[in-house]
Design an enzyme around this catalytic site. Structure first.
Site, PDB file in Angstrom:
ATOM      1  N   ASN A   9       4.319 -41.247 -11.086  1.00 14.04           N
ATOM      2  CA  ASN A   9       3.961 -40.960 -12.475  1.00 14.04           C
ATOM      3  C   ASN A   9       2.839 -39.926 -12.452  1.00 14.04           C
ATOM      4  OD1 ASN A   9       3.087 -40.978 -15.119  1.00 14.04           O
ATOM      5  ND2 ASN A   9       2.246 -43.064 -15.065  1.00 14.04           N
ATOM      6  N   LYS A  11       1.484 -38.349 -14.860  1.00 16.78           N
ATOM      7  CA  LYS A  11       0.586 -38.377 -16.037  1.00 16.78           C
ATOM      8  C   LYS A  11       0.365 -36.954 -16.563  1.00 16.78           C
ATOM      9  CE  LYS A  11      -1.262 -42.644 -14.273  1.00 16.78           C
ATOM     10  NZ  LYS A  11      -2.335 -43.617 -14.228  1.00 16.78           N
ATOM     11  N   HIS A  95       3.654 -47.662 -20.859  1.00 18.34           N
ATOM     12  CA  HIS A  95       2.572 -47.580 -19.870  1.00 18.34           C
ATOM     13  C   HIS A  95       1.268 -48.051 -20.525  1.00 18.34           C
ATOM     14  CE1 HIS A  95      -0.405 -45.964 -17.132  1.00 18.34           C
ATOM     15  NE2 HIS A  95       0.541 -45.950 -16.219  1.00 18.34           N
ATOM     16  N   GLU A  97      -1.613 -46.938 -20.445  1.00 17.94           N
ATOM     17  CA  GLU A  97      -2.408 -45.871 -21.075  1.00 17.94           C
ATOM     18  C   GLU A  97      -1.873 -45.565 -22.469  1.00 17.94           C
ATOM     19  OE1 GLU A  97      -2.116 -43.129 -17.812  1.00 17.94           O
ATOM     20  OE2 GLU A  97      -3.451 -44.426 -16.650  1.00 17.94           O
ATOM     21  N   GLU A 167       1.808 -53.609 -13.756  1.00 17.78           N
ATOM     22  CA  GLU A 167       0.642 -52.779 -13.457  1.00 17.78           C
ATOM     23  C   GLU A 167      -0.600 -53.426 -14.069  1.00 17.78           C
ATOM     24  OE1 GLU A 167       1.804 -48.428 -12.691  1.00 17.78           O
ATOM     25  OE2 GLU A 167       1.672 -48.657 -14.844  1.00 17.78           O
ATOM     26  N   GLY A 173      -5.809 -46.490 -11.335  1.00 20.01           N
ATOM     27  CA  GLY A 173      -6.753 -45.386 -11.173  1.00 20.01           C
ATOM     28  C   GLY A 173      -8.139 -45.825 -10.741  1.00 20.01           C
ATOM     29  N   SER A 213      -3.130 -48.224  -8.108  1.00 16.58           N
ATOM     30  CA  SER A 213      -3.810 -47.844  -6.860  1.00 16.58           C
ATOM     31  C   SER A 213      -2.957 -48.068  -5.609  1.00 16.58           C
ATOM     32  CB  SER A 213      -5.165 -48.552  -6.742  1.00 16.58           C
ATOM     33  OG  SER A 213      -6.021 -48.136  -7.802  1.00 16.58           O
ATOM     34  N   GLY A 234       0.523 -43.468  -9.383  1.00 20.99           N
ATOM     35  CA  GLY A 234      -0.129 -42.406 -10.149  1.00 20.99           C
ATOM     36  C   GLY A 234      -0.774 -41.397  -9.214  1.00 20.99           C
TER      37      GLY A 234
HETATM   38  P1  PGA Z   1      -2.608 -45.152 -10.042  1.00 22.64           P
HETATM   39  O1  PGA Z   1      -1.719 -45.159 -11.369  1.00 22.64           O
HETATM   40  O2  PGA Z   1      -1.644 -45.201  -8.871  1.00 22.64           O
HETATM   41  O3  PGA Z   1      -3.366 -43.845 -10.094  1.00 22.64           O
HETATM   42  O4  PGA Z   1      -3.502 -46.334 -10.079  1.00 22.64           O
HETATM   43  C1  PGA Z   1      -0.602 -45.993 -11.485  1.00 22.64           C
HETATM   44  C2  PGA Z   1       0.027 -45.856 -12.857  1.00 22.64           C
HETATM   45  O5  PGA Z   1      -0.703 -45.720 -13.839  1.00 22.64           O
HETATM   46  O6  PGA Z   1       1.269 -45.883 -12.995  1.00 22.64           O
END
Ligand code: PGA
Length: 251
Positions: A9, A11, A95, A97, A167, A173, A213, A234
């Site tokens: 992803n 983003k 998601h 976010e 998630e 992140g 992560s 991500g």
């Molecule tokens: P991250 O994001 O691997 O940077 O933690 C994962 C995601 O939001 O799908």
């Protein structure tokens, strides 16, 4: 029985030029792999470039979101038929976010899943609790509400062919990954819930990805868990070598 899916992803990162460079590097780093699916989700403006660069690679393409209608007066939105036309096979939906910053509700997530299925896009439906919800003992309720809200009205076949992504919001992140045991516990609970909402076959065939992560140094132990069927990645998906290592997880 469930083919692992490793999904990147991206983003809000990468122009079309940067997308072309990253995909070229990824293809060079990946080499051969089999019995796993690989997918990338660049931003909408880079999907056409990505589709060209991915041609012949077998790597799948996804939108990061879609609107619940197929067309209309919805300024700034992207519809399912547009994703299909540009070469997407999947769409990420709900998601955290989008839930956190853009007011995405369980109801809208459900509508978007229907739009994806109607347009022959496999939905990758994201669920997960915040740290506050986990620490106050609400985790199970929150995830059950999200899963039922998203999939509760679908038939078993649609559920079985969809992808879920667990998630935990506190792991996205932050570099703070759920332990393999923590993730496995939630994945198993989600699969049991799918058995209630749909049936045993759908629960057994629905892939549940872990996200938050995921990195080259933790993917192997996560993927060794019986109910973890892949990863939604991500930050590490923006580094070709790291993502290639994640695709080549060993468990
Ligand atoms: P991250 O994001 O691997 O940077 O933690 C994962 C995601 O939001 O799908």
């Amino acid at each position: 029985m469930r083919t692992p899916l490793l999904a990147g992803n991206w983003k809000m990162h990468c122009t079309p030029t940067e997308t072309a460079a990253l995909i070229q590097e990824l293809r060079a780093s990946l080499g051969d792999y089999d019995q796993r699916e690989v997918l990338v989700a660049p931003p909408f403006t880079a999907l056409a470039t990505a589709a060209t660069e991915l041609d012949g690679s077998g790597i799948l393409l996804a939108g990061q979101d879609l609107h619940w209608e197929d067309s209309g007066a919805f300024t700034g939105e992207i519809a399912g038929p547009m994703l299909t036309a540009v070469g997407c096979s999947h769409a990420i939906i709900g998601h955290s976010e989008r839930r956190q910053y853009f007011g995405e509700t369980d109801g809208r997530v459900a509508l978007k899943i229907r739009a994806a299925l109607r347009n022959r896009l496999v939905p990758i439906v994201c669920v997960g609790e915040t740290l506050e919800e986990r620490e106050s003992g609400q985790m199970t309720d929150v995830i059950e509400r999200q899963v039922r809200g998203a999939l509760g009205a679908l038939d078993a076949r649609s559920i079985g062919s969809s992808v879920l992504a667990y998630e935990p919001v506190w792991a996205i992140g932050t570099g703070r990954v759920a332990t393999p045991d923590q993730a496995q516990e939630v994945h198993a609970a989600i699969r049991a819930l799918l058995g209630e909402i749909a049936d045993a076959d759908a629960a057994a065939s629905c892939r549940i990805l872990y996200g938050g992560s995921v990195k080259p140094d933790n993917v192997d132990t996560l993927m060794a868990q019986p109910d973890i069927d892949g990863a939604l990645v991500g930050g590490a998906s923006l580094k070709a070598k790291d993502f290639a290592r994640i695709v080549h997880f060993q468990s």
